[in-house]
Design a protein around this motif. Sequence first.
Motif, PDB file in Angstrom:
ATOM      1  N   SER A  70       0.820  -1.220   0.000  1.00  0.00           N
ATOM      2  CA  SER A  70       0.000   0.000   0.000  1.00  0.00           C
ATOM      3  C   SER A  70       0.847   1.260   0.000  1.00  0.00           C
ATOM      4  O   SER A  70       0.584   2.204   0.726  1.00  0.00           O
ATOM      5  N   GLY A  71       1.874   1.287  -0.809  1.00  0.00           N
ATOM      6  CA  GLY A  71       2.749   2.456  -0.879  1.00  0.00           C
ATOM      7  C   GLY A  71       2.054   3.656  -1.479  1.00  0.00           C
ATOM      8  O   GLY A  71       1.152   3.529  -2.291  1.00  0.00           O
ATOM      9  N   ASP A  72       2.492   4.817  -1.053  1.00  0.00           N
ATOM     10  CA  ASP A  72       1.915   6.050  -1.602  1.00  0.00           C
ATOM     11  C   ASP A  72       2.928   7.186  -1.606  1.00  0.00           C
ATOM     12  O   ASP A  72       2.565   8.335  -1.676  1.00  0.00           O
ATOM     13  N   GLY A  73       4.212   6.848  -1.524  1.00  0.00           N
ATOM     14  CA  GLY A  73       5.226   7.895  -1.471  1.00  0.00           C
ATOM     15  C   GLY A  73       5.873   8.137  -2.820  1.00  0.00           C
ATOM     16  O   GLY A  73       6.158   7.207  -3.569  1.00  0.00           O
ATOM     17  N   TYR A  74       6.110   9.423  -3.123  1.00  0.00           N
ATOM     18  CA  TYR A  74       6.751   9.779  -4.383  1.00  0.00           C
ATOM     19  C   TYR A  74       7.339  11.177  -4.285  1.00  0.00           C
ATOM     20  O   TYR A  74       6.950  11.986  -3.439  1.00  0.00           O
ATOM     21  N   ARG A 141      14.308   3.735  -2.355  1.00  0.00           N
ATOM     22  CA  ARG A 141      13.853   4.674  -3.386  1.00  0.00           C
ATOM     23  C   ARG A 141      14.168   4.076  -4.747  1.00  0.00           C
ATOM     24  O   ARG A 141      15.283   3.628  -4.980  1.00  0.00           O
ATOM     25  N   THR A 142      13.202   4.079  -5.635  1.00  0.00           N
ATOM     26  CA  THR A 142      13.453   3.684  -7.017  1.00  0.00           C
ATOM     27  C   THR A 142      13.242   4.919  -7.882  1.00  0.00           C
ATOM     28  O   THR A 142      12.211   5.586  -7.787  1.00  0.00           O
ATOM     29  N   THR A 143      14.242   5.225  -8.710  1.00  0.00           N
ATOM     30  CA  THR A 143      14.239   6.450  -9.506  1.00  0.00           C
ATOM     31  C   THR A 143      14.163   6.114 -10.992  1.00  0.00           C
ATOM     32  O   THR A 143      14.890   5.251 -11.482  1.00  0.00           O
ATOM     33  N   PHE A 144      13.278   6.822 -11.681  1.00  0.00           N
ATOM     34  CA  PHE A 144      13.133   6.716 -13.125  1.00  0.00           C
ATOM     35  C   PHE A 144      13.399   8.092 -13.732  1.00  0.00           C
ATOM     36  O   PHE A 144      13.089   9.122 -13.118  1.00  0.00           O
ATOM     37  N   GLY A 145      13.923   8.101 -14.928  1.00  0.00           N
ATOM     38  CA  GLY A 145      14.050   9.332 -15.699  1.00  0.00           C
ATOM     39  C   GLY A 145      13.008   9.291 -16.803  1.00  0.00           C
ATOM     40  O   GLY A 145      12.963   8.331 -17.579  1.00  0.00           O
ATOM     41  N   LEU A 146      12.171  10.311 -16.866  1.00  0.00           N
ATOM     42  CA  LEU A 146      11.120  10.390 -17.882  1.00  0.00           C
ATOM     43  C   LEU A 146      11.412  11.595 -18.769  1.00  0.00           C
ATOM     44  O   LEU A 146      11.300  12.744 -18.331  1.00  0.00           O
ATOM     45  N   GLY A 147      11.843  11.319 -19.998  1.00  0.00           N
ATOM     46  CA  GLY A 147      12.090  12.395 -20.947  1.00  0.00           C
ATOM     47  C   GLY A 147      10.781  12.804 -21.601  1.00  0.00           C
ATOM     48  O   GLY A 147      10.006  11.954 -22.037  1.00  0.00           O
ATOM     49  N   VAL A 148      10.534  14.107 -21.637  1.00  0.00           N
ATOM     50  CA  VAL A 148       9.314  14.636 -22.243  1.00  0.00           C
ATOM     51  C   VAL A 148       9.673  15.668 -23.307  1.00  0.00           C
ATOM     52  O   VAL A 148      10.798  16.166 -23.352  1.00  0.00           O
ATOM     53  N   ARG A 149       8.714  15.979 -24.149  1.00  0.00           N
ATOM     54  CA  ARG A 149       8.913  16.889 -25.286  1.00  0.00           C
ATOM     55  C   ARG A 149       9.382  18.269 -24.841  1.00  0.00           C
ATOM     56  O   ARG A 149      10.251  18.876 -25.459  1.00  0.00           O
ATOM     57  N   ALA A 150       8.782  18.785 -23.775  1.00  0.00           N
ATOM     58  CA  ALA A 150       9.099  20.114 -23.247  1.00  0.00           C
ATOM     59  C   ALA A 150       8.688  20.142 -21.771  1.00  0.00           C
ATOM     60  O   ALA A 150       8.075  19.199 -21.278  1.00  0.00           O
ATOM     61  N   ARG A 151       9.001  21.213 -21.096  1.00  0.00           N
ATOM     62  CA  ARG A 151       8.635  21.342 -19.682  1.00  0.00           C
ATOM     63  C   ARG A 151       7.141  21.677 -19.589  1.00  0.00           C
ATOM     64  O   ARG A 151       6.742  22.836 -19.491  1.00  0.00           O
ATOM     65  N   LEU A 152       6.330  20.639 -19.601  1.00  0.00           N
ATOM     66  CA  LEU A 152       4.873  20.765 -19.649  1.00  0.00           C
ATOM     67  C   LEU A 152       4.259  20.520 -18.269  1.00  0.00           C
ATOM     68  O   LEU A 152       4.901  19.912 -17.404  1.00  0.00           O
ATOM     69  N   PRO A 153       3.021  20.958 -18.056  1.00  0.00           N
ATOM     70  CA  PRO A 153       2.364  20.720 -16.764  1.00  0.00           C
ATOM     71  C   PRO A 153       2.210  19.223 -16.492  1.00  0.00           C
ATOM     72  O   PRO A 153       2.033  18.430 -17.424  1.00  0.00           O
ATOM     73  N   PHE A 154       2.274  18.858 -15.216  1.00  0.00           N
ATOM     74  CA  PHE A 154       2.071  17.467 -14.829  1.00  0.00           C
ATOM     75  C   PHE A 154       1.327  17.401 -13.514  1.00  0.00           C
ATOM     76  O   PHE A 154       1.210  18.391 -12.794  1.00  0.00           O
ATOM     77  N   ARG A 155       0.808  16.215 -13.225  1.00  0.00           N
ATOM     78  CA  ARG A 155       0.186  15.948 -11.934  1.00  0.00           C
ATOM     79  C   ARG A 155       0.603  14.552 -11.501  1.00  0.00           C
ATOM     80  O   ARG A 155       0.938  13.701 -12.344  1.00  0.00           O
ATOM     81  N   VAL A 156       0.586  14.322 -10.184  1.00  0.00           N
ATOM     82  CA  VAL A 156       0.962  13.028  -9.631  1.00  0.00           C
ATOM     83  C   VAL A 156      -0.068  12.668  -8.567  1.00  0.00           C
ATOM     84  O   VAL A 156      -0.488  13.525  -7.780  1.00  0.00           O
ATOM     85  N   PHE A 157      -0.473  11.391  -8.542  1.00  0.00           N
ATOM     86  CA  PHE A 157      -1.394  10.934  -7.502  1.00  0.00           C
ATOM     87  C   PHE A 157      -1.224   9.433  -7.341  1.00  0.00           C
ATOM     88  O   PHE A 157      -0.532   8.781  -8.126  1.00  0.00           O
ATOM     89  N   THR A 158      -1.829   8.890  -6.302  1.00  0.00           N
ATOM     90  CA  THR A 158      -1.778   7.448  -6.063  1.00  0.00           C
ATOM     91  C   THR A 158      -3.181   6.869  -6.143  1.00  0.00           C
ATOM     92  O   THR A 158      -4.170   7.563  -5.910  1.00  0.00           O
ATOM     93  N   LEU A 159      -3.235   5.598  -6.514  1.00  0.00           N
ATOM     94  CA  LEU A 159      -4.488   4.857  -6.579  1.00  0.00           C
ATOM     95  C   LEU A 159      -4.302   3.526  -5.876  1.00  0.00           C
ATOM     96  O   LEU A 159      -3.199   2.962  -5.889  1.00  0.00           O
ATOM     97  N   ASP A 160      -5.363   3.012  -5.290  1.00  0.00           N
ATOM     98  CA  ASP A 160      -5.329   1.682  -4.688  1.00  0.00           C
ATOM     99  C   ASP A 160      -5.497   0.628  -5.770  1.00  0.00           C
ATOM    100  O   ASP A 160      -6.064   0.880  -6.826  1.00  0.00           O
ATOM    101  N   SER A 166      -0.931  -0.912  -4.945  1.00  0.00           N
ATOM    102  CA  SER A 166      -1.218   0.496  -5.187  1.00  0.00           C
ATOM    103  C   SER A 166      -0.455   0.933  -6.433  1.00  0.00           C
ATOM    104  O   SER A 166       0.335   0.176  -6.989  1.00  0.00           O
ATOM    105  N   ARG A 167      -0.700   2.166  -6.858  1.00  0.00           N
ATOM    106  CA  ARG A 167      -0.073   2.699  -8.063  1.00  0.00           C
ATOM    107  C   ARG A 167       0.276   4.157  -7.859  1.00  0.00           C
ATOM    108  O   ARG A 167      -0.487   4.909  -7.260  1.00  0.00           O
ATOM    109  N   VAL A 168       1.429   4.553  -8.358  1.00  0.00           N
ATOM    110  CA  VAL A 168       1.794   5.963  -8.456  1.00  0.00           C
ATOM    111  C   VAL A 168       1.589   6.342  -9.914  1.00  0.00           C
ATOM    112  O   VAL A 168       2.110   5.681 -10.811  1.00  0.00           O
ATOM    113  N   VAL A 169       0.812   7.397 -10.145  1.00  0.00           N
ATOM    114  CA  VAL A 169       0.435   7.810 -11.498  1.00  0.00           C
ATOM    115  C   VAL A 169       1.010   9.197 -11.777  1.00  0.00           C
ATOM    116  O   VAL A 169       0.845  10.110 -10.974  1.00  0.00           O
ATOM    117  N   VAL A 170       1.673   9.328 -12.924  1.00  0.00           N
ATOM    118  CA  VAL A 170       2.220  10.616 -13.369  1.00  0.00           C
ATOM    119  C   VAL A 170       1.607  10.921 -14.727  1.00  0.00           C
ATOM    120  O   VAL A 170       1.804  10.175 -15.687  1.00  0.00           O
TER     121      VAL A 170
END
Length: 176
Positions: A70-74, A141-160, A166-170
Amino acid sequence: MVERSAALASLLLGSALVGLAPPASAVASCGYAWGSLPESAPSVRHAEVVDVRAGSHPCFDRLVVDLRGSGDGYFVRYVDAVDQDGSGRPVPVTGGARLEVVVVEPLAVPAALHLTDGDLPDVSGHRTFRDLVWASSFEGRTTFGLGVRARLPFRVFTLDGPAGGSRVVVDVAHRW
């Protein structure tokens, strides 16, 4: 009389066509209330990374990190370079901007220790995503690098779920 019949037929046809149009609420809207500042939610709950998925939606691209537990940290933020935890070595990430996505896995021996870039989804066909790399798993801690087209708006949340996990959603918007 002919003019009146033609006007009535035009009115009826117009009314029928209006009924075929989707209601305003059904039309997709990309009015974001997101930003590009760091987002975080520290956690002390037990979890470990078990899968990573990506998808495209009409207004954004989505990264999902599946967790066992039931992780929810990011911690998610734009960075100049994504570094490996522990060594500090930079990890190459393609794109006009880079998001560092850190999933907190306290008290767990992360399954992500065995991840390779071959285990990650190919995001090359996405509208906003350009690259996804695993940077490291170190001290909960597990770290990912996510390359995107430009510095665009984002949101992050968790789901059960699913299966007690659980899931961390970006989500990263396609545009400002």
